[in-house]
Write an enzyme that holds these catalytic residues in place. Structure first.
Site, PDB file in Angstrom:
ATOM      1  N   LYS A  52      43.197  48.654  26.798  1.00  0.00           N
ATOM      2  CA  LYS A  52      41.926  48.505  26.076  1.00  0.00           C
ATOM      3  C   LYS A  52      41.108  49.796  26.168  1.00  0.00           C
ATOM      4  O   LYS A  52      40.529  50.248  25.187  1.00  0.00           O
ATOM      5  CB  LYS A  52      41.146  47.297  26.620  1.00  0.00           C
ATOM      6  CG  LYS A  52      41.760  45.989  26.144  1.00  0.00           C
ATOM      7  CD  LYS A  52      41.271  44.764  26.877  1.00  0.00           C
ATOM      8  CE  LYS A  52      42.124  43.559  26.456  1.00  0.00           C
ATOM      9  NZ  LYS A  52      41.862  42.344  27.207  1.00  0.00           N
ATOM     10  N   GLN A  96      37.948  40.468  31.823  1.00  0.00           N
ATOM     11  CA  GLN A  96      39.389  40.217  31.750  1.00  0.00           C
ATOM     12  C   GLN A  96      39.733  38.913  32.473  1.00  0.00           C
ATOM     13  O   GLN A  96      39.389  38.737  33.640  1.00  0.00           O
ATOM     14  CB  GLN A  96      40.152  41.402  32.365  1.00  0.00           C
ATOM     15  CG  GLN A  96      41.649  41.311  32.227  1.00  0.00           C
ATOM     16  CD  GLN A  96      42.118  41.375  30.774  1.00  0.00           C
ATOM     17  OE1 GLN A  96      41.689  42.218  30.003  1.00  0.00           O
ATOM     18  NE2 GLN A  96      42.988  40.461  30.387  1.00  0.00           N
ATOM     19  N   ASP A 119      34.896  39.038  22.414  1.00  0.00           N
ATOM     20  CA  ASP A 119      36.067  38.160  22.375  1.00  0.00           C
ATOM     21  C   ASP A 119      35.833  36.950  21.471  1.00  0.00           C
ATOM     22  O   ASP A 119      36.777  36.224  21.158  1.00  0.00           O
ATOM     23  CB  ASP A 119      36.401  37.664  23.787  1.00  0.00           C
ATOM     24  CG  ASP A 119      37.426  38.544  24.477  1.00  0.00           C
ATOM     25  OD1 ASP A 119      38.272  39.114  23.768  1.00  0.00           O
ATOM     26  OD2 ASP A 119      37.380  38.643  25.715  1.00  0.00           O
TER      27      ASP A 119
END
Ligand code: NAD
Length: 281
Positions: A52, A96, A119
């Protein structure tokens, strides 16, 4: 049969984002910024976070990686996420998952404001999607829609079947297809007569997590088959679709790896830029 090249499309998107991020920086004097929080030393999570951060660099997005030890307390993680929520240089926050077992993930994710929820996991963003309103959509299903769009596959009026109803893939996938005017059926572990439902699909999306689950007898001739699954079989990656048996029946199919997978990070970066632009409105 056309094999959908997610790797190439994801690279195109990163290049497009690089230009858009440069324009953003010119206009606002700073780069779009993504904060990534990793708690603990899980090797798979470390790889995801590294990818990422690398994706950010390639797309001209500033990354803020925060590494906390596995022993971090609920209070410490919540305090970090709340600080990032208040930081004007951070436009998106990603925690995460999975988090170490002693932490309450739901309460930590609740510290991310919907406007920085890159997200698209928050109840507000899922609600917006369900109401067909502007918001942030979960990266993997958004990536599937982008693949369809770039291959000029219009879901309007098509029969779409999604296998899987998870909050991060199946459910938002079904809503996106519905918002794109497909007639959508969602199948799951309790569905009866799955095979005959799947055989009606013009667009079949597999998000199950079982290698080679979708076999040729479940696929209509000429269907578009999208394989979201990422499974490990004998150390190799395998999708939820039995690609070798199914591919020749399809008009379009995504391979694993190289199909949907590369799109997830590309959409994370796209969502970050969109959050940054909305923050400047
Ligand atoms: P999940 O375990 O949360 O959900 C799986 C879904 O499959 C459930 O809704 C369940 O009802 C359904 N299911 C299970 N067995 C079934 C059966 N026999 N018949 C019909 N439906 C059945 O998984 P998830 O998080 O949604 O992920 C699904 C797959 O997608 C996994 O392989 C995962 O690794 C992969 N994934 C890929 C990406 C990516 O970037 N490409 C991102 C997220 C998840």
């Amino acid at each position: 049969m056309t094999c959908i090249d997610g790797k190439r499309i994801a690279a195109d998107i990163r290049a497009e984002l690089r230009e858009k991020s440069a324009e953003f920086e010119k206009k606002y004097g700073k780069k779009p910024g993504l904060a990534v929080v990793l708690v603990g030393e899980d090797p798979a999570s470390q790889v995801y976070v590294r990818n990422k951060v690398k994706g950010c660099e390639e797309a001209g997005i500033r990354s803020f990686a925060h590494y906390l030890p596995a022993s971090a307390s609920q209070k410490e993680v919540e305090a970090l996420v709340s600080d990032l929520a208040a930081d004007e240089n951070v436009h998106g926050i990603l925690v995460q998952l999975p988090l170490p077992a002693h932490l309450d993930a739901e309460r930590i994710l609740a510290c991310i404001p919907a406007c920085k929820d890159v997200d698209g996991f928050s109840a507000e963003n899922i609600g917006r999607l369900a109401m067909h309103e502007e918001g942030t959509v979960a990266c993997t299903p958004l990536g599937v829609m982008e693949l369809l769009r770039r291959y000029q596959i219009d879901p309007c009026g098509k029969r779409a079947v999604v296998i899987g109803r998870s909050n991060i893939v199946g459910r938002p996938m079904a809503l996106l297809l519905l918002n794109a005017d497909a007639t959508v059926t969602v199948c799951h572990s309790r569905t009866k007569d799955l095979k005959s439902i799947c055989r009606e699909a013009d667009i079949l999306v597999a998000a199950i997590g079982k290698p080679h689950f979708v076999t040729a007898d479940m696929v209509k001739e000429g269907a578009v088959v999208i394989d979201v699954g990422i499974n490990r079989v004998d150390g190799k990656l395998a999708g939820d679709v039995d690609f070798d048996a199914v591919a020749s029946k399809t008009s379009y199919i995504t391979p694993v790896p190289g199909g949907v997978g590369p799109m997830t990070i590309a959409m994370l970066l796209t969502n970050t830029l969109a959050c940054a632009e909305r923050a400047m409105r």
